[in-house]
Enzyme design. Structure first.
Site, PDB file in Angstrom:
ATOM      1  N   LYS A 118       0.856  -1.198   0.000  1.00 50.64           N
ATOM      2  CA  LYS A 118       0.000   0.000   0.000  1.00 50.64           C
ATOM      3  C   LYS A 118       0.885   1.238   0.000  1.00 50.64           C
ATOM      4  O   LYS A 118       1.571   1.530   0.970  1.00 50.64           O
ATOM      5  CB  LYS A 118      -0.923   0.014   1.218  1.00 50.64           C
ATOM      6  CG  LYS A 118      -1.863   1.211   1.247  1.00 50.64           C
ATOM      7  CD  LYS A 118      -2.747   1.178   2.489  1.00 50.64           C
ATOM      8  CE  LYS A 118      -3.684   2.387   2.497  1.00 50.64           C
ATOM      9  NZ  LYS A 118      -2.967   3.669   2.534  1.00 50.64           N
ATOM     10  N   LYS A 322      -3.140  -2.391   7.455  1.00 49.46           N
ATOM     11  CA  LYS A 322      -2.133  -1.405   7.874  1.00 49.46           C
ATOM     12  C   LYS A 322      -1.037  -2.056   8.721  1.00 49.46           C
ATOM     13  O   LYS A 322      -1.286  -2.964   9.507  1.00 49.46           O
ATOM     14  CB  LYS A 322      -2.797  -0.284   8.683  1.00 49.46           C
ATOM     15  CG  LYS A 322      -3.722   0.617   7.875  1.00 49.46           C
ATOM     16  CD  LYS A 322      -2.937   1.471   6.896  1.00 49.46           C
ATOM     17  CE  LYS A 322      -3.714   2.672   6.430  1.00 49.46           C
ATOM     18  NZ  LYS A 322      -3.752   3.767   7.383  1.00 49.46           N
ATOM     19  N   CYS A 416      30.989  19.579  29.300  1.00 49.46           N
ATOM     20  CA  CYS A 416      30.655  18.198  28.965  1.00 49.46           C
ATOM     21  C   CYS A 416      29.958  17.523  30.141  1.00 49.46           C
ATOM     22  O   CYS A 416      30.476  17.549  31.270  1.00 49.46           O
ATOM     23  CB  CYS A 416      31.931  17.440  28.597  1.00 49.46           C
ATOM     24  SG  CYS A 416      31.675  15.674  28.323  1.00 49.46           S
ATOM     25  N   CYS A 434      32.823  18.142  22.978  1.00 50.42           N
ATOM     26  CA  CYS A 434      33.615  18.197  24.204  1.00 50.42           C
ATOM     27  C   CYS A 434      35.077  18.388  23.823  1.00 50.42           C
ATOM     28  O   CYS A 434      35.576  17.757  22.889  1.00 50.42           O
ATOM     29  CB  CYS A 434      33.425  16.894  24.987  1.00 50.42           C
ATOM     30  SG  CYS A 434      34.635  16.647  26.300  1.00 50.42           S
TER      31      CYS A 434
END
Length: 707
Positions: A118, A322, A416, A434
């Site tokens: 589909k 579906k 960080c 970082c």
């Protein structure tokens, strides 16, 4: 009307209004605010209420029509036969019930079905008169569509004229072909990338991109969107030798007229065949070049189709099965930041658990800070999450109309979250990173592997699995810890005997003798590759001078621009990185200092870092290496030349001073002869290096092992 019935009527009215609103957003504006699965739930709830209370059905109910009225911008087209949508099934039980109804209605034991994926696209109708395309329209509300003929003519997979490919098909006097317009996944990604570059609206998914592209008032825009068409049936036909027996033969006929049809189509028998096909296509879903959202089942015999007929909005002989929803809505509880192996910071949405794409999702990527701003994502929002196959779940849209008053904006952290080092975002980059590359736990494995790689410290035997073991067992944390490894600790690891451990210890010890360029490269400074590392070593001649250099000074180095200079300054500006560098020096890593070209203050009594190179017979000369040398690798030869201030290029030109040729020298040797460039063998190169080394001794710089 009773109070309870009044309440049901009110709720049905709310459902109708909501469905109409979402229809307009989906079909007219191409900006849906809820996933298809949520829309289907609303529609099914209204259908179920109308089935229980048929007296409350209104003529304008969405269940009584297929789609929505056409846009006023396009002329209207009345379909000669309605373009109905299909009834949906979401469970295997609903498929079994469909098959049972069909068999009972036809009075037969088993049914043959034509099955196909589909499409998740836009249904259209194409009308041909005497083989020529005369009009094309969208489905609209199923009865009246939009005339988009000019736009459809820009789609190259739509034939403008019909002719049989094998000569057997007869072109009808009138033929209406029905099919789907869609956009391939790759074209969708390309379009969104272009839209972002132009700072224009992006599309949520390929279906919305296809719909928006087909409804452009300017056909030139449609032409540039690379839309595709696939035929799936015939509406009206007059004349010609169109098959009248089965749907599958109809598709074969369309294919013979050069219409694209689905390759994955076939015929199956009974409900077992339907479900087996559905599972097979679901498994192939991510491999297909286009989006699909289920499978379609049609009774194959056209005579049976006619007997079964239609209900008000759908045929009784067909069903859309579906797949589990790939999109769903949920609440964004927070945004966490993950640090990757290369130091990139990625914002990750922490979600209220939601079932989507066949799994429960609690986290989804937000990609980067720019994407968060572009989508206007805030903590506390209701968001649409997409999960397709093995693809990492992502937040694709925000339901801004549902935003709570206490929603909070996201700010990328300045440090960080793993190691506390500063974070940076360089100009022109989308990622924040970082700066604690040698220290950050999140980057440990990558940093150590890069440090030990062949073109860096060249530690043979230190591969991915061994580094994983060493880091995971907390035996090493930084590259400096490699030089603290003992034989017993290594030999105790799984699959690591004493002999293998001894070999690795020897390799680590050998790596202590290196070059400044290799050491700089081994640190893994962002944007600093081998060539830049060599330029830095040549210019500064010593590590301390490099570490203390500011951005302005760094930009004096050849090919070092503002971005690279900032990367270097940020790396050495991070205390944790300097600590690891000092630990490496303390471990005994050594290289020749002094082969730089930076000018220093002679009056103050400081040594000239470029003195060695300045007096070298090699300094400033251009070399090209070709063929296999007897005792040196080309990499070793390169290092020796560059240590004396020479440059090694990849190709021969008039500016080349020497070509060093070994066995099996190729086109570079021929080019040197053609241009009259001096040729050296390995022995001549060694003599030149030794002569340069002797010249350098007068500068009182102590170069370690040049040859």
């Amino acid at each position: 009307m009773s109070e309870r019935l009044s309440e049901i009527s009110r709720h049905m009215r709310e459902l109708r209004d909501a469905i109409e609103l979402h229809n307009i957003r989906y079909y007219e504006l191409d900006t849906p605010t809820i996933p298809d699965a949520d829309f289907d739930k609303l529609f099914r709830e209204l259908e179920e209420l109308e089935q229980r209370h048929p007296e409350l059905i209104t003529p304008d109910s969405p269940t009584q029509r297929v789609g929505i009225p056409p846009l006023k911008a396009f002329p209207q087209v009345v379909h000669r036969t309605p373009m109905l949508s299909l009834s949906n099934a979401f469970t295997e039980g609903e498929v079994e019930a469909f098959d049972r109804r069909v068999r009972q209605s036809l009075g037969i034991a088993q049914v043959e079905y034509a099955v196909e994926p589909k499409f998740d696209g836009l249904a259209i109708s194409l009308c041909y008169e005497n083989g020529m395309l005369v009009s094309g329209a969208t489905r609209g509300d199923g009865y009246i569509g939009e005339d988009v003929t000019l736009n459809l003519k820009t789609i190259r997979s739509i034939p403008l004229g019909l002719r049989a490919g094998d000569g057997s098909a007869e072109v009808p006097a009138f033929l209406e072909v029905r099919g789907e317009v869609l956009m391939l996944k790759a074209d969708f990604e390309r379009l969104n990338r272009q839209q972002r570059e132009k700072n224009e609206k992006t599309f949520i998914n390929p279906r919305n991109a296809a719909a928006g592209s087909l409804r452009q008032l300017d056909p030139c825009i449609t032409a540039n969107r690379n839309l595709r068409f696939f035929a799936y049936g015939i509406g009206v036909c007059e004349g010609g030798n169109v098959p009248h027996d089965t749907h599958s033969h109809l598709l074969d006929y369309l294919s013979s007229l050069r219409f694209p049809v689905m390759r994955e189509r076939r015929t199956v028998t009974g409900v077992a065949g339907l479900l087996e096909y559905h599972h097979e296509i679901n498994g192939l879903r991510e491999q297909l070049s286009y989006d699909i959202d289920g499978t379609v089942y049609k009774v194959n015999e056209l005579e049976y189709q006619e007997k079964l007929g239609f209900v008000s909005r759908a045929p009784r002989f067909a069903l859309a099965h579906k797949f589990p929803a790939q999109e769903a809505t949920t609440e964004l509880l927070g945004i966490d930041v993950q640090v990757g192996r290369t130091g990139a910071l990625t914002p990750v949405a922490r979600l209220k658990p939601v079932f989507v794409g066949g799994a429960t999702v609690t986290n989804a990527t937000l990609h980067n800070e720019d994407e968060i701003r572009r989508k206007d994502v805030m903590i506390g929002d209701r968001v649409t999450v997409r999960r397709a196959g093995d693809v990492i779940p992502e937040v694709v849209a925000v339901q801004k109309e549902s935003r709570p008053s206490n929603a909070k904006p996201f700010v990328m952290p300045e440090h960080c979250p793993v190691c506390g080092s500063r974070t940076i975002r360089l100009p022109g980059e989308t990622l924040t990173r970082c700066t604690g590359g040698l220290f950050c736990p999140a980057q440990r494995k990558q940093a150590i592997l890069h440090f030990a790689s062949r073109r860096a410290m060249n530690i043979h035997g230190l591969g991915d699995k061994l580094v994983d073991h060493l880091v995971d067992n907390a035996i090493i944390r930084t590259p400096a810890d490699l030089y603290k490894l003992g034989l017993a600790a290594l030999a105790a690891l799984d699959r690591m005997g004493e002999k293998s451990a001894g070999n690795i210890i020897n390799e680590i010890e050998k790596s202590k003798d290196t070059t400044l360029a290799r050491f700089i490269y081994s640190l893994g400074i962002r944007n600093v590759g081998e060539a830049t590392a060599r330029d830095l070593a040549r210019y500064f001649g010593g590590l301390d001078r490099l570490m203390d250099a500011d951005v302005e000074t760094l930009q004096q180095v050849s090919d070092v621009g503002p971005v690279v200079a900032q990367s270097i300054a940020d790396f050495f500006g991070e205390r944790h990185n300097r600590e690891v560098v000092e630990q490496l020096r303390a471990a005994g890593i050594r290289w020749k200092e002094g082969a730089g070209t930076q000018t220093t203050d002679h009056a103050a009594g400081s040594a000239h870092p470029g003195a060695a190179a300045a007096s070298s017979k090699i300094a400033g000369r251009s070399f090209v290496l070709t063929g296999t040398l007897p005792t040196m690798s080309r990499e070793e030869a390169r290092e020796k030349i560059e240590a004396m201030g020479g440059k090694v290029a990849g190709s021969v030109s008039k500016k080349t001073d020497y070509v060093v040729a070994g066995a099996d020298a190729g086109s570079k040797y021929d080019k040197a002869l053609e241009l009259g460039v001096a040729l050296l063998d390995e022995a001549e190169l060694i003599r030149l290096l030794q002569a340069s080394q002797a010249d350098n001794s007068s500068t009182h710089v102590d170069p370690e092992r040049m040859v």
